[in-house]
Design an enzyme around this catalytic site. Structure first.
Site, short mmCIF file in Angstrom:
data_model
loop_
_atom_site.label_atom_id
_atom_site.label_comp_id
_atom_site.label_asym_id
_atom_site.label_seq_id
_atom_site.Cartn_x
_atom_site.Cartn_y
_atom_site.Cartn_z
N HIS A 94 0.82 -1.22 0.00
CA HIS A 94 0.00 0.00 0.00
C HIS A 94 0.85 1.26 0.00
CE1 HIS A 94 -2.75 -3.00 2.04
NE2 HIS A 94 -3.43 -2.63 1.01
N HIS A 119 6.32 6.58 6.08
CA HIS A 119 5.78 6.16 4.79
C HIS A 119 5.05 7.34 4.15
CE1 HIS A 119 2.43 5.59 7.64
NE2 HIS A 119 1.70 6.03 6.62
N HIS A 121 1.76 8.90 1.38
CA HIS A 121 0.51 8.81 0.63
C HIS A 121 0.59 9.86 -0.49
CE1 HIS A 121 -1.36 6.50 3.97
NE2 HIS A 121 -0.54 7.26 4.71
N HIS A 138 4.12 10.32 6.66
CA HIS A 138 3.74 10.04 8.04
C HIS A 138 4.92 9.44 8.79
CE1 HIS A 138 -0.77 9.86 6.79
NE2 HIS A 138 -0.34 11.09 7.02
N THR A 205 -5.03 5.95 9.35
CA THR A 205 -5.79 6.21 8.12
C THR A 205 -5.91 4.95 7.26
OG1 THR A 205 -3.86 6.90 6.83
CG2 THR A 205 -4.99 8.61 8.12
N THR A 206 -5.47 3.83 7.81
CA THR A 206 -5.61 2.54 7.14
C THR A 206 -6.23 1.56 8.13
OG1 THR A 206 -3.38 1.90 7.84
CG2 THR A 206 -3.59 2.88 5.65
ZN LIG Z 1 -0.04 7.01 6.63
#
Ligand SMILES: [Zn+2]
Length: 256
Positions: A94, A119, A121, A138, A205-206
């Site tokens: 992801h 990581h 997004h 993040h 957020t996941t």
């Molecule tokens: Zn994140």
């Protein structure tokens, strides 16, 4: 297409699972159910995909959010304790995570949080007064009690950013990396000059969207070059959860 990638990932990862687990007992647990950013397994359906994901649909303090234009002033500065370190990259299916090979930490309101991984997004997950950005990083930290503090860094497309070169270079090639993907990097060099930030209580957020996250979203974006954004997007793109209702939460602004 994303699901195919995920299945491939799970299949190839399976034989390695026991050694990986014993070598890194503190690694974040892998969710057994498959989820994605589109279609039947996309964000609108996360809460239905597994019992442990229910909070994604029933939670009332979810992230990301659209940061309102008029946050109240507060004071809980972030004390950064980052030191030069080597980093290993890991593609989760992801996003790509960077894991530090030596301990890093921050302190907020007297609580020390240890760096877990960084990581990204693309585009950004948080928006600020309706405005979104090309990417959002993040920096995930965890306290001894298991509470999370995530430093969010927004990225706008602009000038090439030398400080971020090693990260952007490491991302697409991460699957083949055995040795450290990034060497001698101090995380502080990736942050904007000002640590002014927004604070609010939210969630991952996941999936499983757990609501134990102290969000510290830096107000000033960093600038990354088009090629650097492109490098991130070539590994993972459109991996942003839509903004969630603020409900009765307050967002504070900290000038430091
Ligand atoms: Zn994140």
């Amino acid at each position: 297409m994303l699901l195919t990638t995920l299945t491939g990932c799970a299949d190839t990862a399976a034989p390695d699972a026991p050694p990986a687990a014993s070598a890194a007992p503190s690694a974040p647990e892998q969710a057994p159910a498959q989820w994605s950013y589109e279609g039947d397994t996309g964000p609108q359906h996360w809460g239905e995909l597994a019992d442990e994901f229910t909070t994604c649909s029933t939670g009332t303090a979810q992230s990301p959010i659209d940061v309102p234009g008029d946050p109240v002033l507060s004071s809980s500065p972030i004390e950064i304790d980052y030191t030069p370190a080597d980093f290993q990259a890991r593609d989760t299916g992801h996003t790509v995570e960077l894991h530090a090979l030596s301990p890093q930490s921050i302190t907020v309101d007297g609580t020390e949080y240890t760096f877990q991984q960084m990581h990204y997004h693309a585009p950004s997950e948080h928006t600020v007064d309706g405005v979104n950005y090309a990417a959002e990083f993040h920096f995930v930290h965890r306290s001894e009690d298991g509470d999370l503090a995530v430093v969010g860094v927004l990225a706008a497309e602009g000038q090439h950013n030398a400080a971020w070169s090693s990260v952007a270079d490491a991302v697409p090639a991460s699957a083949e990396q055995d040795s450290p993907a990034v060497e001698g990097l101090t995380l502080t060099s990736l942050l904007p000059e000002s640590l002014d930030h927004y604070v609010y209580g939210g969630s991952l957020t996941t999936p499983p969207c757990s609501e134990d996250v102290r969000w510290l979203l830096l107000q000033n974006p960093v600038e990354l070059g088009a090629a650097q954004i492109g490098a991130l997007r070539s590994a993972h793109a459109e991996n942003n959860r839509p903004v969630q209702p603020l409900n009765d939460r307050e967002v504070s602004e900290v000038d430091q």
